[in-house]
Write an enzyme that holds these catalytic residues in place. Structure first.
Site, mmCIF file in Angstrom:
data_model
loop_
_atom_site.group_PDB
_atom_site.id
_atom_site.type_symbol
_atom_site.label_atom_id
_atom_site.label_comp_id
_atom_site.label_asym_id
_atom_site.label_seq_id
_atom_site.Cartn_x
_atom_site.Cartn_y
_atom_site.Cartn_z
ATOM 1 N N ARG A 52 25.465 34.999 59.919
ATOM 2 C CA ARG A 52 25.947 36.195 59.217
ATOM 3 C C ARG A 52 25.045 36.532 58.032
ATOM 4 O O ARG A 52 24.788 37.702 57.754
ATOM 5 C CB ARG A 52 27.393 36.005 58.764
ATOM 6 C CG ARG A 52 27.972 37.288 58.197
ATOM 7 C CD ARG A 52 29.450 37.166 57.902
ATOM 8 N NE ARG A 52 29.723 36.149 56.908
ATOM 9 C CZ ARG A 52 30.944 35.730 56.581
ATOM 10 N NH1 ARG A 52 31.998 36.235 57.180
ATOM 11 N NH2 ARG A 52 31.124 34.806 55.660
ATOM 12 N N ARG A 100 13.945 48.646 36.712
ATOM 13 C CA ARG A 100 15.046 49.378 37.349
ATOM 14 C C ARG A 100 14.594 50.713 37.943
ATOM 15 O O ARG A 100 14.154 51.614 37.234
ATOM 16 C CB ARG A 100 16.162 49.618 36.323
ATOM 17 C CG ARG A 100 17.414 50.205 36.945
ATOM 18 C CD ARG A 100 18.547 50.357 35.933
ATOM 19 N NE ARG A 100 19.741 50.853 36.573
ATOM 20 C CZ ARG A 100 19.971 52.140 36.842
ATOM 21 N NH1 ARG A 100 19.082 53.057 36.506
ATOM 22 N NH2 ARG A 100 21.088 52.508 37.447
ATOM 23 N N LYS A 149 28.081 41.547 54.123
ATOM 24 C CA LYS A 149 28.705 40.755 53.048
ATOM 25 C C LYS A 149 27.922 40.933 51.746
ATOM 26 O O LYS A 149 27.159 40.052 51.335
ATOM 27 C CB LYS A 149 28.802 39.277 53.466
ATOM 28 C CG LYS A 149 29.835 38.494 52.623
ATOM 29 C CD LYS A 149 30.196 37.197 53.294
ATOM 30 C CE LYS A 149 31.046 36.285 52.436
ATOM 31 N NZ LYS A 149 32.351 36.821 52.062
ATOM 32 N N LEU A 207 34.845 42.799 57.366
ATOM 33 C CA LEU A 207 33.843 41.737 57.426
ATOM 34 C C LEU A 207 34.153 40.858 58.644
ATOM 35 O O LEU A 207 35.301 40.457 58.822
ATOM 36 C CB LEU A 207 33.904 40.880 56.157
ATOM 37 C CG LEU A 207 32.808 39.815 56.120
ATOM 38 C CD1 LEU A 207 31.488 40.433 55.690
ATOM 39 C CD2 LEU A 207 33.181 38.671 55.196
HETATM 40 N N1 PDD Z 1 35.601 36.094 51.295
HETATM 41 N N2 PDD Z 1 36.940 39.778 54.502
HETATM 42 C C1 PDD Z 1 36.422 39.854 53.267
HETATM 43 C C2 PDD Z 1 36.363 41.191 52.608
HETATM 44 C C3 PDD Z 1 35.951 38.703 52.623
HETATM 45 O O1 PDD Z 1 35.422 38.777 51.400
HETATM 46 C C4 PDD Z 1 36.055 37.443 53.286
HETATM 47 C C5 PDD Z 1 35.559 36.172 52.672
HETATM 48 C C6 PDD Z 1 36.612 37.412 54.579
HETATM 49 C C7 PDD Z 1 36.734 36.128 55.369
HETATM 50 O O2 PDD Z 1 35.481 35.702 55.825
HETATM 51 P P1 PDD Z 1 35.170 34.165 56.066
HETATM 52 O O3 PDD Z 1 36.180 33.684 57.025
HETATM 53 O O4 PDD Z 1 33.796 34.167 56.606
HETATM 54 O O5 PDD Z 1 35.270 33.475 54.719
HETATM 55 C C8 PDD Z 1 37.034 38.597 55.156
HETATM 56 C C9 PDD Z 1 35.025 34.951 50.622
HETATM 57 C C10 PDD Z 1 35.715 33.676 50.923
HETATM 58 C C11 PDD Z 1 34.912 35.261 49.149
HETATM 59 O O6 PDD Z 1 34.485 36.367 48.842
HETATM 60 O O7 PDD Z 1 35.213 34.412 48.308
#
Ligand code: PDD
Length: 286
Positions: A52, A100, A149, A207
């Site tokens: 990812r 910037r 992400k 995500l």
């Molecule tokens: N967050 N959706 C969003 C918007 C997220 O930020 C996350 C993860 C998930 C779950 O994804 P995963 O199973 O890969 O952790 C879904 C992380 C944990 C964070 O921002 O702390």
């Protein structure tokens, strides 16, 4: 708290670790990140997190800062130096440092890499799981590429703060048609009246969670029926069970949405079963 932070090739004491004020991660949120569970001192689902990470970098046209193998060594070293057995690893890669200006800087600008690891109180997390969490729904005001992400997390910060002010531990984001997209930092699931698990299909609106993906493997192993479709807030309110998935909480029961109890107001049976066997299918690093 983390003791040692990896920053661009160096392992620094926490208090001395920092990045340049002209880092594009700081000025534009021009950066991506990963959060990975540390269990028994090992990384959970490292391969999927790395896949990812590469996908997010590709989408933003940021170069992979080093080979996957070299990065894997850095992650392990950060876990080791911080002596974390149960916790979370945080990795961030930004487009780097440049005066910037909105367009990308030249190819000579190297990405910034930061990695830290911190302990999580296992007993606290277990207590939270056995009580279950409360969720508040909030309008999804994010952009059109929630599948990347990025560290552009202000909508999540605002939603989680609103949830916290209401005594809830997570916000469920709702699209303009009334369907739940996902949690502010988790994927959202329900168990419908027929006992099927329901979660939104991947696409630009959510995500693609690593925990979500691994749970899909578990569901097919256990032959638990799954429907990948959007569900509305109303459907969630009358669901048998609800839960969220994330690297930080694996499978975490949801017992109330907007203060309305879900099911009997206690963590669901299927949810707790999935939580207890989740690590049987997750990959553990060496
Ligand atoms: N967050 N959706 C969003 C918007 C997220 O930020 C996350 C993860 C998930 C779950 O994804 P995963 O199973 O890969 O952790 C879904 C992380 C944990 C964070 O921002 O702390």
């Amino acid at each position: 708290m983390t003791r040692v932070v990896y920053v661009n090739g160096r392992y620094l004491p926490y208090a001395q670790a920092g990045v340049n004020v002209e880092d594009r991660g700081f000025q534009f949120a021009d950066a991506i990140y990963e959060v990975c569970e540390i269990n028994g001192g090992r990384l959970v689902d490292e391969t999927r997190h790395m896949e990812r990470l590469e996908r997010s970098l590709d989408a933003l046209r940021i170069a992979m800062p080093m080979s996957r193998r070299a990065l894997g060594l850095v992650l392990r070293e950060v876990v080791r130096r911080n002596r974390v057995t149960t916790g979370l690893l945080y990795l961030q890669v930004t487009r780097g440092v440049a005066p910037r200006d909105f367009p990308f800087p030249g190819d000579d600008v190297a990405p910034t890499v930061v990695c830290l690891a911190r302990r999580v109180d296992d007993a606290k997390r277990a207590a939270r799981a056995s009580a279950g969490i409360a969720v508040k729904t909030m309008p999804d005001i994010r952009w059109g590429r929630c599948d990347i992400k990025t560290v552009m997390l202000l909508p999540a910060v605002l939603a989680k703060e609103a949830a916290a002010e209401d005594g809830a531990q997570e916000a469920w984001l709702v699209d303009s048609d009334g369907f739940v997209t996902e949690g502010a930092s988790s994927n959202a699931w329900i168990v419908d009246r027929s006992g099927s698990l329901v979660t939104r299909p991947t696409g630009n609106a959510i995500l693609p969670g690593v925990t979500r993906r691994t749970l899909l493997d578990l569901l097919s192993r256990e032959k638990i029926p799954l429907l990948e479709r959007a569900f509305s807030v109303d459907e969630a309110l009358s669901a048998r069970e609800a839960f969220i998935t994330s690297a930080s909480g694996t499978v975490m029961p949801v017992v109330a949405i907007n203060k309305v109890p879900i099911g009997n107001g206690h963590p669901g049976e299927l949810t707790l079963r999935l939580r207890s066997i989740f690590h049987q299918v997750a990959e553990l690093s060496h």
